[in-house]
Design an enzyme around this catalytic site. Structure first.
Site, PDB file in Angstrom:
ATOM      1  N   SER A  18      59.892  39.049  53.002  1.00  0.00           N
ATOM      2  CA  SER A  18      59.390  40.372  52.650  1.00  0.00           C
ATOM      3  C   SER A  18      60.230  41.401  53.381  1.00  0.00           C
ATOM      4  O   SER A  18      60.878  41.094  54.386  1.00  0.00           O
ATOM      5  CB  SER A  18      57.923  40.505  53.102  1.00  0.00           C
ATOM      6  OG  SER A  18      57.462  41.827  52.950  1.00  0.00           O
ATOM      7  N   TYR A  31      50.686  40.236  58.961  1.00  0.00           N
ATOM      8  CA  TYR A  31      51.525  39.868  57.818  1.00  0.00           C
ATOM      9  C   TYR A  31      53.004  39.966  58.194  1.00  0.00           C
ATOM     10  O   TYR A  31      53.793  39.056  57.907  1.00  0.00           O
ATOM     11  CB  TYR A  31      51.213  40.773  56.624  1.00  0.00           C
ATOM     12  CG  TYR A  31      52.119  40.514  55.447  1.00  0.00           C
ATOM     13  CD1 TYR A  31      51.950  39.395  54.652  1.00  0.00           C
ATOM     14  CD2 TYR A  31      53.158  41.385  55.139  1.00  0.00           C
ATOM     15  CE1 TYR A  31      52.796  39.140  53.576  1.00  0.00           C
ATOM     16  CE2 TYR A  31      54.006  41.151  54.072  1.00  0.00           C
ATOM     17  CZ  TYR A  31      53.823  40.028  53.292  1.00  0.00           C
ATOM     18  OH  TYR A  31      54.665  39.782  52.245  1.00  0.00           O
TER      19      TYR A  31
END
Length: 169
Positions: A18, A31
């Site tokens: 990501s 995250y």
């Protein structure tokens, strides 16, 4: 899987990471930490497997309008704590960035997996590349006293955003 590739003398491993593995946004720490770990594994694996002709790449999706980012900002609804003791009123917060149409990341992921792209790191959307690189340098220049006593602009942005805000071209 990697051992089978070593036996064949070739292969390609693609890690889906990501942009949060490279930069962070407020309230995404857990995250982001998981994606920083993916980046470390991919980088290490690339070094370890290069002598065996195994290619390793990452795909780093940015903020795409899939519902994922906005659901992340709803986790507070399941917390079992005293809301009066929270640092923020999470009901008033939203993911702090406008989000892109996800079509571009699908195409990039497919191209990287098919071996049509040979770069190790593959960020989508490409329009965020320069900002991402610049933000990676910020911690090297930041002082521990910078901004003390003031709200960080990214947190303020979380208060100003609305869920599922698309990028307007």
């Amino acid at each position: 899987m990697a051992k089978q590739m070593v036996k064949r003398g070739a292969g390609r491993i693609v890690w889906v990471s990501s942009r949060e593995g490279l930069n962070v946004n407020p309230f995404t720490g857990i995250y982001s930490a998981s994606k920083h770990a993916v980046e470390a594994i991919a980088e290490t694996m690339a070094h370890e497997l290069q002598e065996h002709n195994i290619e390793v790449a990452t795909v780093n999706p940015g903020p795409f309008l899939t519902g994922f980012n906005d659901r992340m900002f709803q986790t507070w609804e399941s917390w079992e704590d005293d809301p009066s003791q929270r640092l923020f009123d999470y009901a008033k917060l939203a993911f702090p960035r406008a989000q892109f149409d996800p079509e571009a990341v699908y195409a990039t992921l497919t191209s990287v997996a098919a071996g049509e792209v040979d770069s190790f790191r593959n960020l989508e959307p490409k329009s965020m590349l320069e900002e991402t690189k610049r933000l990676q340098q910020v911690p090297w220049e930041r002082k521990v006293t910078d901004g003390l006593g003031t709200r960080h602009q990214a947190i303020q942005h979380s208060y100003e955003m609305r869920p599922e805000t698309p990028v307007v071209h």
